[in-house]
Design a protein around this motif. Structure first.
Motif, PDB file in Angstrom:
ATOM      1  N   THR A 189      76.144  75.599  -4.325  1.00  0.00           N
ATOM      2  CA  THR A 189      74.823  74.994  -4.430  1.00  0.00           C
ATOM      3  C   THR A 189      74.593  74.020  -3.277  1.00  0.00           C
ATOM      4  O   THR A 189      75.386  73.966  -2.335  1.00  0.00           O
ATOM      5  CB  THR A 189      74.695  74.271  -5.785  1.00  0.00           C
ATOM      6  N   GLY A 190      73.532  73.234  -3.355  1.00  0.00           N
ATOM      7  CA  GLY A 190      73.200  72.289  -2.294  1.00  0.00           C
ATOM      8  C   GLY A 190      73.788  70.911  -2.526  1.00  0.00           C
ATOM      9  O   GLY A 190      74.131  70.533  -3.656  1.00  0.00           O
ATOM     10  N   SER A 191      73.921  70.145  -1.451  1.00  0.00           N
ATOM     11  CA  SER A 191      74.433  68.776  -1.544  1.00  0.00           C
ATOM     12  C   SER A 191      73.587  67.850  -0.671  1.00  0.00           C
ATOM     13  O   SER A 191      72.904  68.287   0.256  1.00  0.00           O
ATOM     14  CB  SER A 191      75.896  68.709  -1.102  1.00  0.00           C
ATOM     15  N   PHE A 192      73.663  66.552  -0.993  1.00  0.00           N
ATOM     16  CA  PHE A 192      72.940  65.526  -0.242  1.00  0.00           C
ATOM     17  C   PHE A 192      73.811  64.277  -0.197  1.00  0.00           C
ATOM     18  O   PHE A 192      74.537  63.983  -1.148  1.00  0.00           O
ATOM     19  CB  PHE A 192      71.609  65.202  -0.916  1.00  0.00           C
ATOM     20  N   ASN A 193      73.742  63.549   0.917  1.00  0.00           N
ATOM     21  CA  ASN A 193      74.456  62.273   0.991  1.00  0.00           C
ATOM     22  C   ASN A 193      73.645  61.232   1.754  1.00  0.00           C
ATOM     23  O   ASN A 193      72.796  61.579   2.585  1.00  0.00           O
ATOM     24  CB  ASN A 193      75.850  62.444   1.611  1.00  0.00           C
ATOM     25  N   ALA A 194      73.917  59.974   1.449  1.00  0.00           N
ATOM     26  CA  ALA A 194      73.308  58.842   2.155  1.00  0.00           C
ATOM     27  C   ALA A 194      74.367  57.765   2.291  1.00  0.00           C
ATOM     28  O   ALA A 194      75.192  57.570   1.388  1.00  0.00           O
ATOM     29  CB  ALA A 194      72.101  58.322   1.391  1.00  0.00           C
ATOM     30  N   ARG A 195      74.362  57.083   3.437  1.00  0.00           N
ATOM     31  CA  ARG A 195      75.407  56.083   3.693  1.00  0.00           C
ATOM     32  C   ARG A 195      74.870  54.929   4.528  1.00  0.00           C
ATOM     33  O   ARG A 195      73.885  55.067   5.255  1.00  0.00           O
ATOM     34  CB  ARG A 195      76.599  56.730   4.391  1.00  0.00           C
ATOM     35  N   ALA A 196      75.556  53.796   4.400  1.00  0.00           N
ATOM     36  CA  ALA A 196      75.286  52.638   5.249  1.00  0.00           C
ATOM     37  C   ALA A 196      76.622  51.985   5.535  1.00  0.00           C
ATOM     38  O   ALA A 196      77.470  51.854   4.638  1.00  0.00           O
ATOM     39  CB  ALA A 196      74.351  51.654   4.555  1.00  0.00           C
ATOM     40  N   GLY A 197      76.845  51.609   6.796  1.00  0.00           N
ATOM     41  CA  GLY A 197      78.148  51.066   7.140  1.00  0.00           C
ATOM     42  C   GLY A 197      78.118  50.130   8.322  1.00  0.00           C
ATOM     43  O   GLY A 197      77.059  49.888   8.925  1.00  0.00           O
ATOM     44  N   TYR A 198      79.311  49.619   8.633  1.00  0.00           N
ATOM     45  CA  TYR A 198      79.473  48.721   9.772  1.00  0.00           C
ATOM     46  C   TYR A 198      80.687  49.146  10.574  1.00  0.00           C
ATOM     47  O   TYR A 198      81.778  49.336  10.020  1.00  0.00           O
ATOM     48  CB  TYR A 198      79.652  47.274   9.305  1.00  0.00           C
ATOM     49  N   ARG A 199      80.501  49.325  11.870  1.00  0.00           N
ATOM     50  CA  ARG A 199      81.599  49.667  12.766  1.00  0.00           C
ATOM     51  C   ARG A 199      82.253  48.384  13.238  1.00  0.00           C
ATOM     52  O   ARG A 199      81.660  47.600  13.978  1.00  0.00           O
ATOM     53  CB  ARG A 199      81.082  50.492  13.942  1.00  0.00           C
ATOM     54  N   VAL A 200      83.499  48.166  12.798  1.00  0.00           N
ATOM     55  CA  VAL A 200      84.204  46.917  13.072  1.00  0.00           C
ATOM     56  C   VAL A 200      84.822  46.926  14.464  1.00  0.00           C
ATOM     57  O   VAL A 200      84.734  45.946  15.202  1.00  0.00           O
ATOM     58  CB  VAL A 200      85.300  46.686  12.010  1.00  0.00           C
ATOM     59  N   PHE A 201      85.489  48.030  14.792  1.00  0.00           N
ATOM     60  CA  PHE A 201      86.080  48.233  16.111  1.00  0.00           C
ATOM     61  C   PHE A 201      85.635  49.596  16.630  1.00  0.00           C
ATOM     62  O   PHE A 201      84.989  50.354  15.921  1.00  0.00           O
ATOM     63  CB  PHE A 201      87.614  48.172  16.045  1.00  0.00           C
ATOM     64  N   SER A 202      86.016  49.928  17.869  1.00  0.00           N
ATOM     65  CA  SER A 202      85.642  51.236  18.416  1.00  0.00           C
ATOM     66  C   SER A 202      86.219  52.376  17.590  1.00  0.00           C
ATOM     67  O   SER A 202      85.656  53.458  17.519  1.00  0.00           O
ATOM     68  CB  SER A 202      86.125  51.356  19.863  1.00  0.00           C
ATOM     69  N   TRP A 203      87.335  52.109  16.896  1.00  0.00           N
ATOM     70  CA  TRP A 203      88.051  53.157  16.167  1.00  0.00           C
ATOM     71  C   TRP A 203      87.965  53.037  14.645  1.00  0.00           C
ATOM     72  O   TRP A 203      88.517  53.865  13.918  1.00  0.00           O
ATOM     73  CB  TRP A 203      89.536  53.134  16.561  1.00  0.00           C
ATOM     74  N   LEU A 204      87.252  52.021  14.129  1.00  0.00           N
ATOM     75  CA  LEU A 204      87.259  51.758  12.692  1.00  0.00           C
ATOM     76  C   LEU A 204      85.882  51.350  12.182  1.00  0.00           C
ATOM     77  O   LEU A 204      85.210  50.506  12.777  1.00  0.00           O
ATOM     78  CB  LEU A 204      88.261  50.646  12.379  1.00  0.00           C
ATOM     79  N   ALA A 205      85.474  51.970  11.058  1.00  0.00           N
ATOM     80  CA  ALA A 205      84.231  51.593  10.397  1.00  0.00           C
ATOM     81  C   ALA A 205      84.433  51.621   8.884  1.00  0.00           C
ATOM     82  O   ALA A 205      85.295  52.343   8.366  1.00  0.00           O
ATOM     83  CB  ALA A 205      83.101  52.541  10.790  1.00  0.00           C
ATOM     84  N   PHE A 206      83.629  50.823   8.185  1.00  0.00           N
ATOM     85  CA  PHE A 206      83.609  50.814   6.720  1.00  0.00           C
ATOM     86  C   PHE A 206      82.198  51.157   6.269  1.00  0.00           C
ATOM     87  O   PHE A 206      81.224  50.719   6.899  1.00  0.00           O
ATOM     88  CB  PHE A 206      84.011  49.451   6.166  1.00  0.00           C
ATOM     89  N   GLU A 207      82.083  51.914   5.178  1.00  0.00           N
ATOM     90  CA  GLU A 207      80.762  52.298   4.721  1.00  0.00           C
ATOM     91  C   GLU A 207      80.708  52.512   3.209  1.00  0.00           C
ATOM     92  O   GLU A 207      81.715  52.852   2.574  1.00  0.00           O
ATOM     93  CB  GLU A 207      80.275  53.571   5.436  1.00  0.00           C
TER      94      GLU A 207
END
Length: 200
Positions: A59-77
């Motif tokens: 079937t179909g899927s949907f997603n939404a996200r909001a996050g913050y990139r802390v370093f060039s290699w790491l983000a949290f969301e």
């Protein structure tokens, strides 16, 4: 001499501006949405065990996200993902639909290769699963929340400094059996999605 100094200063300013404009691995906030397809890994097991009598359709899927990139290699969301209406069929006749809604906190590990940035994502949270029966299973409805872990791989492609398109392949593992809460489950929902993000 003064003209040369002015020219050097102007060139340095342009180069610095271009470097900032190409700062694709910078820190900062972002938001995004995506859509795609969802499968349940139990479908193959069910079809094999029942000789093809029972089947689960994608079937179909949907997603939404909001996050913050802390370093060039790491983000949290923080993220929402829904998989809507995995059809359950018996002998080709629809008897019900499964839907899953997940609320997750993700850790995103990024390989910051200029505009193309592959990543590994690991998230945990809760998943609300519901079954809506019809036909011979009419009235067999159920809904519950269980712990879930979502992990997988993706690719962010920077179109501009602010706009990104991405693709992501991720299984979600729910840790409690649908019928017996005391038993661990192997229920895994797989999603393949594409999306767009905006970086502030």
């Amino acid at each position: 001499m003064k003209l040369r100094i002015i020219a050097v200063i102007l060139c340095a300013s342009v180069i610095a501006t271009e470097a900032v404009a190409d700062d694709f691995d910078r820190r900062g906030w972002y938001v995004g949405v995506g859509a795609g397809a969802g499968w349940d890994f139990l479908s193959e097991f069910i079809e094999e065990e029942t000789g093809g009598i029972v089947a689960l359709r994608p079937t179909g899927s949907f997603n939404a996200r909001a996050g913050y990139r802390v370093f060039s290699w790491l983000a949290f969301e923080g993220m929402y993902e829904g998989v809507y209406g995995l059809t359950t069929e018996i002998l080709g006749v629809e008897v019900g639909r499964y839907s899953f809604n997940s609320l997750l906190f993700n850790v995103k590990l990024i390989v910051p290769i200029w505009r193309l940035q592959p990543y590994f994502i690991l998230g945990a949270g809760g998943q609300q699963g519901s079954f809506d029966g019809n036909g011979i299973l009419d009235g067999f409805d159920a809904s519950r929340w269980d712990p879930v872990v979502r992990t997988g791989f993706g690719l962010d492609a920077y179109v501009t400094k602010h706009w990104i398109v991405n693709v992501e392949l991720t299984p979600s593992i729910r840790f409690t059996d649908w019928i017996d809460p005391s038993v661990s489950t192997d229920n895994v929902t797989l999603t393949l999605s594409g999306g767009v993000q905006y970086r502030f």
